[in-house]
Design a protein around this motif. Structure first.
Motif, PDB file in Angstrom:
ATOM      1  N   ALA A  33       5.929   9.421  -7.398  1.00  0.00           N
ATOM      2  CA  ALA A  33       6.067   8.737  -6.534  1.00  0.00           C
ATOM      3  C   ALA A  33       5.310   9.701  -5.525  1.00  0.00           C
ATOM      4  N   ARG A  34       5.434  10.621  -5.699  1.00  0.00           N
ATOM      5  CA  ARG A  34       4.674  11.197  -3.925  1.00  0.00           C
ATOM      6  C   ARG A  34       3.526  11.425  -3.937  1.00  0.00           C
ATOM      7  N   THR A  35       2.731  10.811  -5.441  1.00  0.00           N
ATOM      8  CA  THR A  35       1.831  10.452  -5.435  1.00  0.00           C
ATOM      9  C   THR A  35       1.270   8.844  -5.153  1.00  0.00           C
ATOM     10  N   ILE A  36       1.935   8.103  -4.846  1.00  0.00           N
ATOM     11  CA  ILE A  36       1.964   6.663  -4.622  1.00  0.00           C
ATOM     12  C   ILE A  36       1.506   7.305  -2.693  1.00  0.00           C
ATOM     13  N   TYR A  37       2.867   8.038  -2.812  1.00  0.00           N
ATOM     14  CA  TYR A  37       2.542   7.965  -0.578  1.00  0.00           C
ATOM     15  C   TYR A  37       1.789   8.698  -0.272  1.00  0.00           C
ATOM     16  N   ARG A  38       1.219  10.029  -0.846  1.00  0.00           N
ATOM     17  CA  ARG A  38      -0.273  10.117  -0.804  1.00  0.00           C
ATOM     18  C   ARG A  38      -1.009   9.273   0.054  1.00  0.00           C
ATOM     19  N   ASP A  39      -1.789   8.167  -2.125  1.00  0.00           N
ATOM     20  CA  ASP A  39      -2.355   7.379  -1.919  1.00  0.00           C
ATOM     21  C   ASP A  39      -2.260   6.554  -0.669  1.00  0.00           C
ATOM     22  N   MET A  40      -1.093   5.762  -0.175  1.00  0.00           N
ATOM     23  CA  MET A  40      -1.014   5.044   0.924  1.00  0.00           C
ATOM     24  C   MET A  40      -1.421   5.274   2.390  1.00  0.00           C
ATOM     25  N   ASP A  41      -0.927   7.110   2.969  1.00  0.00           N
ATOM     26  CA  ASP A  41      -1.632   7.625   4.403  1.00  0.00           C
ATOM     27  C   ASP A  41      -3.011   7.695   3.742  1.00  0.00           C
ATOM     28  N   VAL A  42      -4.108   7.543   1.923  1.00  0.00           N
ATOM     29  CA  VAL A  42      -5.019   7.606   2.397  1.00  0.00           C
ATOM     30  C   VAL A  42      -5.730   6.366   2.970  1.00  0.00           C
ATOM     31  N   LEU A  43      -5.248   4.841   2.087  1.00  0.00           N
ATOM     32  CA  LEU A  43      -4.837   3.799   2.848  1.00  0.00           C
ATOM     33  C   LEU A  43      -5.190   3.104   4.252  1.00  0.00           C
ATOM     34  N   SER A  44      -4.185   4.067   4.460  1.00  0.00           N
ATOM     35  CA  SER A  44      -3.618   3.717   6.419  1.00  0.00           C
ATOM     36  C   SER A  44      -4.792   4.337   6.547  1.00  0.00           C
ATOM     37  N   GLY A  45      -5.139   5.565   6.164  1.00  0.00           N
ATOM     38  CA  GLY A  45      -6.848   6.734   7.278  1.00  0.00           C
ATOM     39  C   GLY A  45      -7.385   5.770   7.369  1.00  0.00           C
ATOM     40  N   ALA A  46      -7.887   5.116   6.230  1.00  0.00           N
ATOM     41  CA  ALA A  46      -9.715   4.216   5.460  1.00  0.00           C
ATOM     42  C   ALA A  46      -8.840   2.373   5.921  1.00  0.00           C
ATOM     43  N   GLY A  47      -7.770   1.649   7.599  1.00  0.00           N
ATOM     44  CA  GLY A  47      -8.160   0.887   8.458  1.00  0.00           C
ATOM     45  C   GLY A  47      -6.635  -0.143   7.508  1.00  0.00           C
ATOM     46  N   ILE A  48      -6.403   0.446   6.319  1.00  0.00           N
ATOM     47  CA  ILE A  48      -5.876  -0.904   5.171  1.00  0.00           C
ATOM     48  C   ILE A  48      -3.614  -0.969   5.903  1.00  0.00           C
ATOM     49  N   PRO A  49      -3.795  -2.009   6.624  1.00  0.00           N
ATOM     50  CA  PRO A  49      -2.120  -2.144   7.227  1.00  0.00           C
ATOM     51  C   PRO A  49      -1.132  -1.487   6.405  1.00  0.00           C
ATOM     52  N   ILE A  50      -0.080  -0.837   5.224  1.00  0.00           N
ATOM     53  CA  ILE A  50       0.540  -0.545   4.650  1.00  0.00           C
ATOM     54  C   ILE A  50       1.253  -0.126   5.008  1.00  0.00           C
ATOM     55  N   TYR A  51       2.684  -0.506   4.454  1.00  0.00           N
ATOM     56  CA  TYR A  51       3.766   0.710   4.945  1.00  0.00           C
ATOM     57  C   TYR A  51       4.347   0.202   4.033  1.00  0.00           C
ATOM     58  N   ALA A  52       5.592   1.004   4.304  1.00  0.00           N
ATOM     59  CA  ALA A  52       7.504   0.687   3.517  1.00  0.00           C
ATOM     60  C   ALA A  52       8.468   0.433   4.330  1.00  0.00           C
ATOM     61  N   ASN A  53       9.174  -0.148   4.272  1.00  0.00           N
ATOM     62  CA  ASN A  53       9.882  -0.323   4.144  1.00  0.00           C
ATOM     63  C   ASN A  53      11.507   0.432   3.467  1.00  0.00           C
ATOM     64  N   LYS A  54      12.608   0.762   4.030  1.00  0.00           N
ATOM     65  CA  LYS A  54      13.537   1.863   3.797  1.00  0.00           C
ATOM     66  C   LYS A  54      14.681   0.630   3.280  1.00  0.00           C
ATOM     67  N   GLY A  55      15.396   0.736   2.517  1.00  0.00           N
ATOM     68  CA  GLY A  55      16.686  -0.124   2.269  1.00  0.00           C
ATOM     69  C   GLY A  55      16.789  -1.343   1.796  1.00  0.00           C
ATOM     70  N   ARG A  56      17.988  -1.656   1.725  1.00  0.00           N
ATOM     71  CA  ARG A  56      18.043  -2.762  -0.105  1.00  0.00           C
ATOM     72  C   ARG A  56      16.499  -3.547   0.344  1.00  0.00           C
ATOM     73  N   GLY A  57      15.872  -4.128  -1.124  1.00  0.00           N
ATOM     74  CA  GLY A  57      15.501  -5.113  -0.571  1.00  0.00           C
ATOM     75  C   GLY A  57      13.967  -4.894   0.052  1.00  0.00           C
ATOM     76  N   GLY A  58      13.763  -3.085   0.520  1.00  0.00           N
ATOM     77  CA  GLY A  58      12.200  -2.860   1.400  1.00  0.00           C
ATOM     78  C   GLY A  58      11.516  -2.354  -0.027  1.00  0.00           C
ATOM     79  N   GLY A  59      10.246  -1.691   0.302  1.00  0.00           N
ATOM     80  CA  GLY A  59       9.307  -1.215  -0.127  1.00  0.00           C
ATOM     81  C   GLY A  59       7.746  -1.489   0.121  1.00  0.00           C
ATOM     82  N   ILE A  60       7.025  -1.374  -0.573  1.00  0.00           N
ATOM     83  CA  ILE A  60       5.254  -0.735   0.287  1.00  0.00           C
ATOM     84  C   ILE A  60       5.195  -2.122   0.022  1.00  0.00           C
TER      85      ILE A  60
END
Length: 304
Positions: A33-60
């Motif tokens: 899961a740590r690798t996935i979060y690193r991927d999110m940082d890379v994609l976000s830095g490249a301008g992809i509007p990716i984000y994560a919501n916590k809690g029930r029903g949340g996700g990337i």
């Protein structure tokens, strides 16, 4: 899977499923899961509007309304990429269909089954049709192959070859590789190969020359200027087998072809294949060879 490929597929999955948990992505790619979060940082830095919501029903997920920005490619370039993938798909190249669907979705384009490629002659059996795939896999997996080969002089030999590349030249497929028997680089016409099998010996040689260029040089060195005249009924052969700049049409509807070809058994057989369509042959030396072949054919037929 490479990091770039994983990033690409993460975008595709999010476009397709809208919301995915980090655990689901981690399980899918067999990473942490740590690798996935690193991927999110890379994609976000490249301008992809990716984000994560916590809690029930949340996700990337991706920002609502986001679509893959393919504006860096023109419409024609996108079509060319899809055509290339469609062409590759009909060779049964691994996972091409899946890649084609993903790219088409990202480009927001429909793909039609408008192209088909079959590397075998008309009427070929299934084994012949699978030969191209067998050779391709041997090249990719770097295994030597064994086969019987029939050259243009009618000689049959057993060969063991380290294959390098499949080549398409003048309406025919060829295999280039290092012949362990001849101890040299060679090109083999695939239609003349039989009893092909893959050995467990791995490829050790690396191409040090351009096999196709070398073959063309050798053919040119043994070629002689020839001129043939073919009747009007042979137009289909003329335009199928010769470049237009080599052809001239005569007043009576016949065709004259002036070119250079290597003299030998192959050329004799090739010209004789025109049958009664062939009206003239030059030079005299070549005409005399054909007449001798015809006399031999007549003699053989009269014996039986």
């Amino acid at each position: 899977m490479t990091t770039i490929s994983r990033h690409f597929e993460i975008i595709y999955l999010l476009l397709d499923k809208k919301v995915i948990t980090a655990k689901e992505l981690a399980d899918h790619f067999e990473v942490s899961a740590r690798t996935i979060y690193r991927d999110m940082d890379v994609l976000s830095g490249a301008g992809i509007p990716i984000y994560a919501n916590k809690g029930r029903g949340g996700g990337i997920s991706l920002l609502e309304g986001y679509s893959f920005n393919a504006s860096m490619l023109t419409n024609d370039e996108q079509e060319d990429i899809l055509v290339g993938l469609q062409t590759l798909a009909v060779t049964n190249f691994p996972e091409t269909d899946l890649i084609l669907k993903k790219v088409a979705r990202l480009f927001k384009k429909e793909t039609g089954n408008w192209i088909d490629v079959d590397f075998s002659p008309w009427g070929s059996g299934e084994k012949k049709k699978q030969l191209f795939t067998l050779l391709r896999n041997a090249i990719i997996q770097r295994f030597a192959i064994q086969f019987r080969y029939y050259n243009s002089q009618g000689e049959q030999t057993l060969r063991e070859v380290e294959p390098f590349q499949l080549l398409f030249k003048e309406n025919a497929w060829y295999l280039s590789g290092y012949c362990l028997w001849r101890k040299d680089y060679r090109i083999f016409k695939i239609s003349r190969m039989s009893q092909v099998s893959v050995s467990d010996q791995t490829v050790t040689m690396k191409p040090t020359t351009d096999p196709l260029k070398e073959a063309e040089i050798q053919a040119g060195e043994s070629a002689i200027p020839i001129k043939i005249k073919v009747s009007s009924q042979g137009a289909y052969r003329i335009y199928d087998e010769f470049d237009e700049h080599l052809i001239s049409k005569n007043a009576d509807g016949s065709f004259t072809v002036a070119t250079n070809l290597p003299i030998g058994t192959w050329l004799d057989s090739y010209l004789l294949s025109f049958g009664t369509l062939l009206e003239e042959v030059h030079p005299v030396l070549l005409r005399e060879r054909l007449m001798k072949k015809l006399d031999e054919m007549k003699s053989n037929l009269e014996k039986n």
